[in-house]
Design an enzyme around this catalytic site. Structure first.
Site: not given
Length: 539
Positions: A231, A357, A386
């Site tokens: 991330s 996502d 995600h």
């Protein structure tokens, strides 16, 4: 006339509706709710069902003619296979939520090391050694025993995440079981560590990972270093690799679910109601992080604005922008986006993203830039959420963890084989001279002189992932063996009058340009009768 007015269409419709059983209304409402939730959650169960639960193929975007593809990626069965999400988690939102609230991460205990940066900041480095999770490990290994050739994997968590996050523990445990020493580099102020300086981390802060990597490189010279970012950590990783270029001391990396372009992701996360929910959740997490360090944060940033923030953008405006000394929030987003650093990445980098996502949109993926860089492999899947990518009916495994483990394992093995080949390459005997191994002199018909080396004697190993050549160490001659000069004389004392004459002529021409033509003229006159006419014309 009166009857027609009294029995209006609406009265007749209401009367007909009243005759329908209440259970039918309940079924219709339930069916409508299911359709709404299926669309709202972006579920793909029907797609998987019609596809026979075979999953969707993984899309690989890279230069198929590159060395990285042929030597590493072509051997990764996971990347060339399919990804099937857990059937009861057939939604990017369900995957992401399950990862956050359930996780089902393995249970183990880290070893903590406190690392102090140059600006007096403190970073918690949480270690899990391969010996800690091996079944045949009799006892815990001391800290001074990790200085070996075991590869080290550095993990950079996402926004407000630390080493205890479930997806981080999945990755750490899997890599440790595969024989790696893994260390999680927690962000400043996370992992139970207080802020000890006036510096905070953000999506573009690469100083901490730079110092951590340099520290590990200096203290573990025999170990290969690899990095995985997730991330926001992936954005930091790619930006760091681009900034360092060829000076980075790591051998390979992986970026998972990177936001790539912070400005595009900021607009995406405020586009639809479901995305605004993620924006709200992330904002609450950032506010919780700020409250942990309220004493310093309230002194350096706008504390009232932080408390009242209702979005990540507002938090960045009142805190991140001020702490990072950026003029505006958009300036911060533009300068810290990793997409502008993709072209300068010089190490093998695997990038994994899900097209559905809900946080880091696929609209921000720099497709062309990744494809243009021969060091980057971009793997995308239609589903995964995600950082979710759950697979299997029990949802105990993460697909991206399996893909990263395989990719880095093959990459590390190929590098170890190269090192082993260089170390075990047979060195020339002390009785042999360097002249015997080339270069030699080759004379073409047109009179051009070229050096020709002995390919079998020249032991070189080509790096298949980087454009560098690893050569064997230079040979030192002892007093017991012949010196290079003696070996040279021995070489050319053999019956080869043509070679001696040719070398003598080349030496005279290059040293005394006037003597060369005179000598050649004398040779022509002496051997004019014995030389073919064509040879005289060429000379």
């Amino acid at each position: 006339m009166e009857g027609s007015v009294t029995d209006s269409p609406y009265r007749l419709l209401l009367r007909a509706v009243s005759l329908i059983p209440a259970s039918h209304f309940f079924v219709a409402a339930l069916f409508s709710s299911v359709i709404f939730l299926y669309s709202f959650l972006e579920a793909h169960f029907l797609h998987d069902l019609l596809n026979g639960f075979r999953g969707d193929p993984v899309s690989i975007n890279c230069d198929s003619s590159s060395r990285l593809f042929h030597s590493i990626v072509s051997k990764c069965r996971t990347l060339h296979g399919r990804y099937l999400a857990t059937p009861w988690l057939c939604s990017p939102h369900l995957q992401t939520a399950f990862l956050s609230f359930m996780g089902r991460s393995p249970d183990f205990i880290y070893r903590r090391q406190l690392f102090h940066t140059s600006d007096r900041g403190t970073i918690a480095l949480d270690w899990l050694l391969s010996s800690d999770v091996m079944e045949d490990s009799a006892s815990m290994v001391q800290d001074n025993q990790i200085h070996d050739e075991t590869p080290i994997l550095i993990v950079i968590p996402g926004l407000t995440s630390d080493s205890e996050s479930s997806y981080i523990k999945h990755l750490v445990y899997t890599m440790a079981r595969s024989g790696w020493n893994v260390v999680v580099s927690n962000h400043r102020g996370l992992g139970g560590i207080t802020i000890t300086s006036d510096c905070f981390y953000n999506a573009g802060w690469t100083k901490d990972i730079e110092e951590v990597v340099n520290h590990l490189h200096q203290h573990h010279l025999e170990a290969s270093l690899f990095v995985v970012g997730t991330s926001i950590g992936a954005n930091v990783l790619v930006k760091y690799l681009g900034e360092q270029g060829e000076n980075v001391p790591i051998m390979g990396a992986a970026a998972i679910c990177s936001p790539w372009d912070l400005l595009i992701c900021d607009r995406f996360i405020n586009r639809r109601p479901v995305q605004k929910m993620y924006d709200k959740v992330l904002t609450i997490g950032l506010q919780g992080y700020a409250k942990l360090h309220q004493t310093i944060m309230s002194r350096l940033a706008n504390w009232d604005g932080i408390v009242k923030s209702r979005s990540v953008r507002e938090f960045d405006n009142h805190a991140t922008r001020i702490l990072g000394k950026y003029e505006t929030v958009d300036t911060f987003y533009r300068r810290c986006s990793s997409s502008i650093f993709v072209g300068k990445v010089s190490v093998p980098l695997l990038c994994i993203s899900a097209l559905d996502d809900p946080v880091c949109t696929s609209e921000a993926i720099p497709w062309d830039e990744c494809r243009a860089n021969k060091n980057i492999v971009l793997a995308t899947t239609p589903h995964g959420g995600h950082l979710g990518f759950y697979e299997g009916i029990t949802a105990r495994r993460l697909w991206w963890v399996r893909a990263v483990s395989e990719f880095l394992g093959i990459l590390q093995s190929s590098q170890s084989m190269r090192r082993r080949a260089v170390a075990q390459a047979p060195l020339p005997s002390a009785l042999e001279s360097s002249v015997d191994q080339g270069p030699y002199i080759n004379v073409d018909e047109d009179g051009m002189v070229a050096a020709v080396g002995d390919e079998q004697a020249n032991c070189t190993v080509e790096d298949t992932t980087k454009d560098t050549i690893l050569t064997q160490p230079s040979v030192r001659y002892t007093e017991e063996g012949p010196t290079p000069i003696k070996a040279w004389l021995s070489r050319f004392s053999r019956p080869s009058n043509i070679s001696i004459a040719l070398l003598a002529y080349i030496a005279m021409v290059t040293t005394w340009p006037l003597i060369g033509p005179a000598l050649l003229l004398a040779i022509k006159r002496k051997f004019k009768k014995g030389m073919p006419s064509m040879a005289l014309k060429r000379s």
